[in-house]
Design an enzyme around this catalytic site. Structure first.
Site, PDB file in Angstrom:
ATOM      1  CG  ASP A  33      -1.836  -1.125   1.329  1.00 53.65           C
ATOM      2  OD1 ASP A  33      -2.121  -1.718   0.279  1.00 53.65           O
ATOM      3  OD2 ASP A  33      -2.278  -1.440   2.450  1.00 53.65           O
TER       4      ASP A  33
HETATM    5  N1  URA Z   1      -1.294  -5.739   4.252  1.00 54.20           N
HETATM    6  C1  URA Z   1      -1.754  -4.485   4.189  1.00 54.20           C
HETATM    7  O1  URA Z   1      -2.776  -4.158   4.800  1.00 54.20           O
HETATM    8  N2  URA Z   1      -1.080  -3.585   3.453  1.00 54.20           N
HETATM    9  C2  URA Z   1       0.055  -3.888   2.791  1.00 54.20           C
HETATM   10  O2  URA Z   1       0.651  -3.022   2.150  1.00 54.20           O
HETATM   11  C3  URA Z   1       0.549  -5.201   2.864  1.00 54.20           C
HETATM   12  C4  URA Z   1      -0.156  -6.105   3.605  1.00 54.20           C
END
Ligand code: URA
Length: 253
Positions: free
Chosen positions: A111
């Site tokens: 993310d």
């Molecule tokens: N889980 C999440 O919530 N975000 C990420 O970037 C990776 C795993």
């Protein structure tokens, strides 16, 4: 796997113009392979083991490239984004072209606000192996939570995650039951813990954040520290990338 290619094709792939232009370059006698001038366009060369130079300058080309990036926050894991920097923007210019084995791409995504280990490679079969849900490759995250939890609650999180927690739907993403995951609190004896390592074996949308949200908590900081047996190099600065060593690559294969 065949890793030799025609020298004109290698040169064209690596930014020396069209195949025709690469042929013309060869005819000037300025291209050497392992120190010997090569002028014939269909000469087979293995860029993994042979040294190609143009005008005496050695090209840094391999058939495949494998990079670990320490992704900072505010950078997106996509190839194009009008608004934010992308992880590809963080790479040195020398990676800004095709390689004989293919184009550099990300192995999975993080993310925008997630930091840490992101692999980039030209090797599509490695990407497939690491991201195929069938292979249950582990991913380990360092997590900081908004609400600290008591030792009893901490144990409850561990049990729920270990058994496979039910994760509610999020916007258009379906609800799912997470595969058993391992939670390791950093200071389990303290009256309130808010930091832990979570290891998961799949990669659903916002998975880690949604697992903690299912427990009524919120992830305020997330950093991936390992993929399979490969750990993020603690000396790699945020935003920096480097090639994997042979030993590190072996850990992923
Ligand atoms: N889980 C999440 O919530 N975000 C990420 O970037 C990776 C795993």
């Amino acid at each position: 796997m065949k890793t030799t290619q025609r020298i004109d094709k290698i040169l064209a792939t690596c930014g020396f113009g069209t195949r025709k232009e690469a042929k013309n370059l060869l005819h000037t006698g300025t291209v050497t392979v392992d120190g010997k001038v090569v002028t014939v366009a269909d000469t087979q060369v293995d860029p993994n083991v042979q040294e190609i130079a143009v005008d005496g300058e050695v090209l840094n080309i391999r058939h495949h490239v494998y990079l670990m990036l320490n992704k900072p926050a505010n950078v997106v894991s996509s190839t194009k984004d009008g608004e934010h920097q992308t992880v590809l923007d963080l790479l040195d210019k020398e990676y800004n072209h095709r390689f004989p084995g293919g184009e550099i791409h990300m192995v999975g995504r993080l993310d925008i606000d997630t930091e840490g280990l992101l692999l980039l490679t030209t090797d599509g079969s490695l990407t497939h192996r690491l991201t195929s849900p069938k292979n249950h490759i582990s991913k380990k995250y360092f997590v900081r939570l908004k609400e600290g939890v008591s030792p009893a609650e901490a144990e409850n999180y561990k049990e729920k995650f270990g058994a496979g927690i039910e994760v509610p739907r999020e916007s258009s993403e379906e609800a799912f039951v997470a595969k058993p995951a391992e939670l390791e609190w950093l200071n389990p004896e303290e009256s309130s813990s808010a930091e832990a390592y979570l290891t998961i074996y799949e990669g659903k949308y916002h998975q880690v954040k949604r697992m903690f949200a299912a427990m009524g908590n919120e992830v305020i900081y997330l950093k991936r520290v390992a993929v399979g047996e490969l750990q993020l190099d603690p000396n790699l600065a945020s935003g920096a990338a480097r090639e994997l060593t042979a030993e590190e690559l072996e850990l992923l294969k």
